[in-house]
Design an enzyme around this catalytic site. Structure first.
Site, mmCIF file in Angstrom:
data_model
loop_
_atom_site.group_PDB
_atom_site.id
_atom_site.type_symbol
_atom_site.label_atom_id
_atom_site.label_comp_id
_atom_site.label_asym_id
_atom_site.label_seq_id
_atom_site.Cartn_x
_atom_site.Cartn_y
_atom_site.Cartn_z
ATOM 1 N N ASP A 26 0.891 -1.156 0.000
ATOM 2 C CA ASP A 26 0.000 0.000 0.000
ATOM 3 C C ASP A 26 0.933 1.210 0.000
ATOM 4 O OD1 ASP A 26 -2.169 1.753 0.224
ATOM 5 O OD2 ASP A 26 -2.159 1.642 2.408
ATOM 6 N N GLU A 59 -0.987 -1.470 -4.814
ATOM 7 C CA GLU A 59 -2.232 -0.727 -5.011
ATOM 8 C C GLU A 59 -1.958 0.450 -5.940
ATOM 9 O OE1 GLU A 59 -5.720 -0.184 -2.072
ATOM 10 O OE2 GLU A 59 -4.412 1.551 -1.774
ATOM 11 N N ASP A 71 -2.678 0.815 6.813
ATOM 12 C CA ASP A 71 -1.782 0.615 5.675
ATOM 13 C C ASP A 71 -1.358 -0.844 5.553
ATOM 14 O OD1 ASP A 71 -1.610 3.474 4.986
ATOM 15 O OD2 ASP A 71 -0.583 3.640 6.904
#
Length: 166
Positions: free
Chosen positions: A8, A69, A142
């Site tokens: 992330d 991501e 996260d």
């Protein structure tokens, strides 16, 4: 057996999650957390800290795939640029090591993990706890998001294998 490093991306804090996949729905978390950069350090040094941190994860866990991501629109341009640069560093690490990368939009990750493309952070954390049989949800949003991205990559890889062998 497959090992996936989920990321992330973030400039100040980058979430990571490493999972091991033995088969369909046979996943376990090996590690998860955050790489935090020094807010007082110069910009280039903070990018180097991300580079070093992701390389250490690759050295320790030897992922066979990386899942990252994708960047979604940020209202704050500076935040978007920093996240984009962090993603670039992560992609560079993967390219240098020859690790295949899968990229997923946040909406896809939320929909795959919770069944709801507008899921809240707490819903993702709870589903990650359930899917990976953790004692408690990951405390960091996260890290939970990174594990979610890794799980989406695991499911995609399983589907690809199924289609190839069909």
């Amino acid at each position: 057996m497959m090992r996936i490093l989920g990321i992330d991306p973030g400039f100040g804090r980058l979430g990571y999650g490493v999972i091991e996949v033995a088969g369909r729905d046979q996943c376990r978390a090996l590690s998860f957390g955050c790489i935090e950069t020094d807010k007082q350090a110069p910009h280039a040094e903070r990018l180097r800290q991300i580079f070093v941190g992701v390389n250490k994860l690759c050295d320790e866990y030897a992922p066979t795939r990386m899942a990252v991501e994708e960047l979604f629109f940020h209202k704050n341009v500076n935040t978007a640029l920093g996240v984009g640069e962090a993603r670039g560093v992560v992609l560079l690490v993967a390219a240098e090591r020859g690790i295949p990368v899968s990229e997923y939009q946040p909406l896809t990750v939320k929909l795959t993990i919770t069944g709801d493309g507008r899921a809240k952070k707490q819903q993702i954390q709870k589903m990650i706890q359930l899917l990976l049989h953790l004692d408690q949800p990951p405390k960091s949003d996260d890290a939970a998001d990174a594990l979610a991205v890794a799980l989406v990559a695991a499911r995609s890889a399983w589907r690809e294998d199924l289609a190839r062998n069909f």
